[in-house]
Design a protein around this motif. Structure first.
Motif, PDB file in Angstrom:
ATOM      1  N   TYR A 226       0.838  -1.207   0.000  1.00 56.27           N
ATOM      2  CA  TYR A 226       0.000   0.000   0.000  1.00 56.27           C
ATOM      3  C   TYR A 226       0.874   1.258   0.000  1.00 56.27           C
ATOM      4  O   TYR A 226       0.638   2.219  -0.746  1.00 56.27           O
ATOM      5  N   GLU A 227       1.896   1.258   0.834  1.00 60.09           N
ATOM      6  CA  GLU A 227       2.794   2.417   0.923  1.00 60.09           C
ATOM      7  C   GLU A 227       3.568   2.627  -0.373  1.00 60.09           C
ATOM      8  O   GLU A 227       3.761   3.767  -0.824  1.00 60.09           O
ATOM      9  N   SER A 230       1.397   4.242  -2.975  1.00 58.54           N
ATOM     10  CA  SER A 230       1.132   5.668  -2.765  1.00 58.54           C
ATOM     11  C   SER A 230       2.192   6.548  -3.437  1.00 58.54           C
ATOM     12  O   SER A 230       1.940   7.709  -3.754  1.00 58.54           O
ATOM     13  N   ASP A 231       3.397   6.005  -3.631  1.00 60.61           N
ATOM     14  CA  ASP A 231       4.472   6.755  -4.293  1.00 60.61           C
ATOM     15  C   ASP A 231       4.532   6.507  -5.801  1.00 60.61           C
ATOM     16  O   ASP A 231       5.343   7.101  -6.504  1.00 60.61           O
ATOM     17  N   ASN A 242      -2.175   8.482 -10.570  1.00 62.31           N
ATOM     18  CA  ASN A 242      -1.789   8.205  -9.195  1.00 62.31           C
ATOM     19  C   ASN A 242      -2.915   7.394  -8.569  1.00 62.31           C
ATOM     20  O   ASN A 242      -3.963   7.935  -8.245  1.00 62.31           O
ATOM     21  N   ASP A 244      -5.055   4.970  -5.959  1.00 61.35           N
ATOM     22  CA  ASP A 244      -5.264   4.642  -4.550  1.00 61.35           C
ATOM     23  C   ASP A 244      -6.159   3.420  -4.512  1.00 61.35           C
ATOM     24  O   ASP A 244      -6.963   3.196  -5.427  1.00 61.35           O
ATOM     25  N   GLY A 273      -7.005   6.071   5.090  1.00 57.83           N
ATOM     26  CA  GLY A 273      -5.591   6.115   4.732  1.00 57.83           C
ATOM     27  C   GLY A 273      -5.033   4.732   4.466  1.00 57.83           C
ATOM     28  O   GLY A 273      -5.735   3.819   4.064  1.00 57.83           O
ATOM     29  N   HIS A 274      -3.744   4.580   4.738  1.00 55.08           N
ATOM     30  CA  HIS A 274      -3.072   3.304   4.478  1.00 55.08           C
ATOM     31  C   HIS A 274      -3.393   2.314   5.595  1.00 55.08           C
ATOM     32  O   HIS A 274      -2.578   2.032   6.469  1.00 55.08           O
ATOM     33  N   ASN A 465      -7.890  13.161  -0.254  1.00 48.83           N
ATOM     34  CA  ASN A 465      -6.586  13.131  -0.936  1.00 48.83           C
ATOM     35  C   ASN A 465      -6.160  14.473  -1.508  1.00 48.83           C
ATOM     36  O   ASN A 465      -5.081  14.573  -2.096  1.00 48.83           O
ATOM     37  N   TYR A 468      -2.669  15.839  -1.067  1.00 52.85           N
ATOM     38  CA  TYR A 468      -1.522  14.972  -1.362  1.00 52.85           C
ATOM     39  C   TYR A 468      -1.519  14.427  -2.795  1.00 52.85           C
ATOM     40  O   TYR A 468      -0.486  13.972  -3.276  1.00 52.85           O
ATOM     41  N   ASP A 469      -2.650  14.472  -3.456  1.00 51.07           N
ATOM     42  CA  ASP A 469      -2.775  13.835  -4.774  1.00 51.07           C
ATOM     43  C   ASP A 469      -3.126  14.896  -5.821  1.00 51.07           C
ATOM     44  O   ASP A 469      -4.184  15.533  -5.742  1.00 51.07           O
TER      45      ASP A 469
END
Length: 529
Positions: A226-227, A230-231, A242, A244, A273-274, A465, A468-469
């Motif tokens: 998952y992490e 996210s990148d 991007n 999710d 979130g994650h 998001n 951040y997105d």
């Protein structure tokens, strides 16, 4: 003489029933059995007809070479051939037997066949079922087999959030390419941790370990996945996507898929979130041991369906704030959330009674406190004549009540003409319309705008998001721009902290809703005070 007579009978029996061919040393057909004539759909043979002409072009050269090699070695040959006629293609097992004269010279080739076309066809169907055409990933067929083989005690189901937004906006081919790239990346990411990925359908995937991995380790690997996601920015054509995801994990000795699907529905309902939502078999069985139908029936009879109200705050003094009615079922000392009972109720006649109860309470609260209250409607409500007639009656009899009817974006497109008619009738009677969870199906924008909603509620995952997105921020900015031109106020859900609240205020969003603004309460007067 007797032996020769019996041998002749054996040959006649074989030739009349079997799929059989006799060829000259050069490979031309001398004779075919009746069954072989029917198989190849041949009514007339020339003396110069070569048997290789009936071999499928894709394997003609190979079959010819291996038979020739076997003959040169003085051996028979066994293999599979594909025979092609004017009307169909047949797969056969073939035995090639060379016959020699007394001098050891090849005199004739006898070919015996067994038609296995049906077996091959079933095999192809199985292969198609085992592997997904778009991504090349194994499917549910292999998943169920591997679960038994591994004796797995945990399984995860993954759903790509907002995938429909990409597929609808950029097209189906774009969506397929996005799924392919995601699948390739996911396989490489998961393989070192001994986790296999399968495509279930649409944008939903299953993940299981390839050995009996302990659940805590499996969950840890999923969190790392998952992490890493996210990148990740997937480049598809000239678009940078991007992604999710929502992930639900099931743990138990059986019903792994059901457990994981249950966990996934929780993960999709509340963006956290994650985080991996986990449902364990013991908890699941305990929760689902309840027979909800009599409980729902009893709650209707005893008027135990109650409304909670969550404030929706105006960011300017020009517009009044309003409230959203959220149903709960009072059970002893607890007020149960709709996720526990509403889906069960939808399969029964009691569902319309719950909707009626919510609307009745909302009308009375609106009149008493002089505030607007929104009520959620499903497509089942809009397609139910009894419910629609009740709504029309309420609006005519309670003209002081200020009711807003929220319809989710995805459901509003299921029977658009019916929804459009409902919206027109509600407005004529003084009601208003809001489109909820907007942003899930971006291609329906123009169609939804034709409804001329009084409010547009943005899907919570976009709001969550937005800091951040870049994609979420771009979608939000696009919506703001268009809605400003059309004078449609926007409601941002899932406002959970000061940072998001400040950003949305700076973007001149008209309304905000979320725990940062206020939690649901059973009493409107408490919220007003």
């Amino acid at each position: 003489m007797r032996d020769q007579f019996l041998l002749k009978q054996y040959i006649n029996t074989l030739e009349s029933t079997a799929l059989c061919a006799r060829l000259s040393p050069s490979g031309h057909i001398r004779w075919l059995s009746d069954s072989m004539h029917k198989l190849l759909d041949i009514h007339y043979l020339k003396q110069t007809t070569a048997f290789r002409d009936f071999l499928h072009p894709d394997n003609r050269q190979h079959v010819t070479e291996v038979i020739s090699y076997a003959i040169e070695s003085g051996n028979s040959w066994n293999g599979t051939v594909c025979l092609e006629s004017n009307t169909r293609t047949n797969w056969c097992r073939c035995m090639t037997i060379p016959l020699y004269d007394e001098a050891g010279t090849l005199n004739e080739l006898v070919l015996l066949f067994q038609d296995i076309s049906r077996e091959v066809h079933l095999d192809e169907l199985l292969q198609e079922a085992r592997y997904d055409r778009v991504t090349g990933l194994p499917t549910r067929v292999d998943l169920l087999n591997d679960l038994k083989r591994v004796k797995a005690q945990c399984l995860a189901v993954l759903d790509i959030r907002k995938f429909r937004s990409y597929a609808d906006f950029y097209g189906l081919d774009f969506g397929d390419e996005l799924l392919r790239k995601f699948s390739l990346w996911a396989q490489k990411q998961l393989k070192p941790n001994h986790i296999n990925i399968y495509r279930l359908y649409s944008d939903k995937f299953a993940l299981i370990p390839d050995f009996r991995m302990i659940p805590t380790l499996f969950e840890s690997h999923l969190l790392h996945f998952y992490e890493a996601l996210s990148d990740l920015k997937l480049q598809v054509r000239d678009v940078e996507a991007n992604l999710d995801v929502a992930i639900g994990m099931g743990v138990g000795d059986s019903k792994h898929l059901q457990l994981a699907e249950s966990a996934l529905s929780k993960a999709k309902a509340i963006y956290s979130g994650h985080k991996i939502e986990v449902v364990r078999e013991r908890e699941f069985l305990k929760e689902n041991r309840v027979n909800w139908i009599p409980k729902i029936q009893s709650a209707i009879t005893d008027h135990r369906f109650v409304n909670y109200y969550q404030p929706i705050k105006s960011t300017s003094n020009e517009r009044p704030s309003y409230y959203e009615a959220l149903v709960r079922m009072r059970d002893n000392n607890s007020d149960l959330p709709p996720g526990m009972f509403l889906d069960k109720a939808k399969t029964t006649r009691y569902y319309c009674e719950i909707t009626r109860s919510v609307i009745e309470q909302a009308v009375l609260a609106s009149e008493e406190f002089g505030v607007a209250i929104s009520v959620n409607l499903s497509i089942e409500d809009i397609l139910n004549d009894k419910t629609v007639n009740f709504i029309q009656y309420v609006l005519m009899e309670h003209k002081k009540a200020q009711l807003i009817f929220e319809i989710t974006e995805t459901e509003s497109t299921e029977d658009f003409e019916k929804v459009q008619t409902f919206a027109q009738e509600v407005r004529q009677l003084g009601g208003q319309i809001a489109i909820d969870d907007f942003g899930v199906g971006y291609s329906n924008f123009s169609r939804l705008i034709s409804l001329r909603p009084d409010y547009l509620k943005i899907d919570g995952s976009i709001v969550q998001n937005v800091l951040y997105d870049e994609t979420s921020a771009s979608i939000l900015n696009g919506m703001i721009s268009i809605c400003k031109e059309l004078n449609i106020p926007i409601v941002a859900e899932f406002v959970e902290n000061e940072e998001v609240n400040s950003y949305l205020c700076s973007q001149n969003i008209e309304y905000l809703q979320g725990y940062y603004i206020g939690k649901p309460s059973p009493e409107v007067n408490r919220l007003l005070n």
